[in-house]
Scaffold this motif. Structure first.
Motif, short mmCIF file in Angstrom:
data_model
loop_
_atom_site.label_atom_id
_atom_site.label_comp_id
_atom_site.label_asym_id
_atom_site.label_seq_id
_atom_site.Cartn_x
_atom_site.Cartn_y
_atom_site.Cartn_z
N THR A 6 -110.14 84.97 -16.48
CA THR A 6 -110.17 83.93 -15.45
C THR A 6 -109.75 82.60 -16.08
O THR A 6 -109.67 82.48 -17.31
CB THR A 6 -111.58 83.77 -14.87
OG1 THR A 6 -112.45 83.33 -15.93
CG2 THR A 6 -112.10 85.08 -14.27
N LEU A 7 -109.52 81.61 -15.25
CA LEU A 7 -109.21 80.27 -15.77
C LEU A 7 -110.35 79.73 -16.62
O LEU A 7 -110.12 79.07 -17.63
CB LEU A 7 -108.93 79.30 -14.62
CG LEU A 7 -107.54 79.35 -14.02
CD1 LEU A 7 -107.47 78.51 -12.75
CD2 LEU A 7 -106.50 78.89 -15.03
N ALA A 11 -110.00 78.71 -20.51
CA ALA A 11 -110.34 77.35 -20.95
C ALA A 11 -111.12 77.34 -22.26
O ALA A 11 -111.05 76.38 -23.02
CB ALA A 11 -111.13 76.63 -19.86
N LEU A 12 -111.85 78.42 -22.54
CA LEU A 12 -112.60 78.50 -23.80
C LEU A 12 -111.70 78.76 -25.00
O LEU A 12 -112.11 78.55 -26.14
CB LEU A 12 -113.65 79.61 -23.71
CG LEU A 12 -114.77 79.37 -22.71
CD1 LEU A 12 -115.64 80.62 -22.61
CD2 LEU A 12 -115.58 78.15 -23.07
N ARG A 13 -110.47 79.20 -24.76
CA ARG A 13 -109.54 79.49 -25.86
C ARG A 13 -108.62 78.28 -26.07
O ARG A 13 -107.42 78.36 -26.04
CB ARG A 13 -108.70 80.73 -25.52
CG ARG A 13 -109.35 82.03 -25.87
CD ARG A 13 -110.49 82.36 -24.97
NE ARG A 13 -111.05 83.68 -25.31
CZ ARG A 13 -111.92 84.30 -24.56
NH1 ARG A 13 -112.35 83.75 -23.45
NH2 ARG A 13 -112.38 85.48 -24.91
N ASN A 14 -109.24 77.15 -26.29
CA ASN A 14 -108.50 75.89 -26.38
C ASN A 14 -108.34 75.37 -27.81
O ASN A 14 -107.90 74.25 -28.04
CB ASN A 14 -109.18 74.82 -25.52
CG ASN A 14 -110.60 74.54 -25.97
OD1 ASN A 14 -111.01 74.91 -27.07
ND2 ASN A 14 -111.37 73.89 -25.11
N GLY A 15 -108.74 76.19 -28.79
CA GLY A 15 -108.61 75.78 -30.18
C GLY A 15 -109.74 74.90 -30.66
O GLY A 15 -109.77 74.50 -31.81
N GLN A 16 -110.70 74.60 -29.78
CA GLN A 16 -111.83 73.77 -30.17
C GLN A 16 -113.15 74.50 -29.95
O GLN A 16 -114.01 74.48 -30.81
CB GLN A 16 -111.80 72.45 -29.40
CG GLN A 16 -110.58 71.65 -29.76
CD GLN A 16 -110.49 70.36 -28.99
OE1 GLN A 16 -111.46 69.87 -28.45
NE2 GLN A 16 -109.29 69.80 -28.94
N GLY A 49 -105.62 76.42 -23.49
CA GLY A 49 -106.70 76.86 -22.62
C GLY A 49 -106.41 76.60 -21.16
O GLY A 49 -107.31 76.64 -20.33
N GLN A 50 -105.14 76.37 -20.83
CA GLN A 50 -104.74 76.05 -19.46
C GLN A 50 -103.55 76.90 -19.02
O GLN A 50 -102.83 77.45 -19.85
CB GLN A 50 -104.35 74.58 -19.34
CG GLN A 50 -105.44 73.62 -19.66
CD GLN A 50 -104.99 72.19 -19.46
OE1 GLN A 50 -104.17 71.89 -18.60
NE2 GLN A 50 -105.53 71.29 -20.25
N ASP A 51 -103.33 76.92 -17.71
CA ASP A 51 -102.13 77.52 -17.15
C ASP A 51 -101.05 76.44 -17.16
O ASP A 51 -101.17 75.42 -16.50
CB ASP A 51 -102.41 77.99 -15.72
CG ASP A 51 -101.22 78.69 -15.09
OD1 ASP A 51 -100.13 78.74 -15.70
OD2 ASP A 51 -101.39 79.19 -13.97
N LEU A 52 -99.99 76.68 -17.92
CA LEU A 52 -98.92 75.68 -18.08
C LEU A 52 -97.71 75.95 -17.19
O LEU A 52 -96.66 75.33 -17.37
CB LEU A 52 -98.48 75.63 -19.55
CG LEU A 52 -99.57 75.24 -20.54
CD1 LEU A 52 -99.01 75.27 -21.96
CD2 LEU A 52 -100.14 73.87 -20.22
N THR A 53 -97.86 76.83 -16.21
CA THR A 53 -96.73 77.21 -15.36
C THR A 53 -96.08 75.99 -14.71
O THR A 53 -94.86 75.83 -14.77
CB THR A 53 -97.18 78.21 -14.28
OG1 THR A 53 -97.74 79.36 -14.94
CG2 THR A 53 -96.01 78.64 -13.42
#
Length: 77
Positions: A6-7, A11-16, A49-53
């Motif tokens: 899910t979004l 979002a948790l896979r943001n490198g932080q 951690g975002q959708d960059l479409t």
């Protein structure tokens, strides 16, 4: 078959929050961790951690940039 996220999970896979640095594009999630341009989860004014479409329209490159990254999942709404 690819795992789905899910979004909120993306979002948790943001490198932080976690070591993974992932971005979604057109329903697929890519691991951009190997790229030095995504260190710390930020690439210019874009965050991992975002959708960059939608944001790719303003990028100086095409969607072919994702060809060099591994697809790790599918994004669901």
């Amino acid at each position: 078959m690819l795992p789905v996220y899910t979004l909120r999970q993306l979002a948790l896979r943001n490198g932080q929050d976690r070591p993974e640095i992932w971005c979604a594009f057109r329903g697929l999630i890519y691991d951009v961790s190997p790229s030095r341009l995504w260190r710390g989860g930020k690439h210019y004014e874009h965050w991992a951690g975002q959708d960059l479409t939608q944001e790719l329209r303003d990028a100086p490159h095409t969607d072919k940039v994702f060809d060099k990254f591994v697809v790790v999942g599918r994004l669901i709404s």
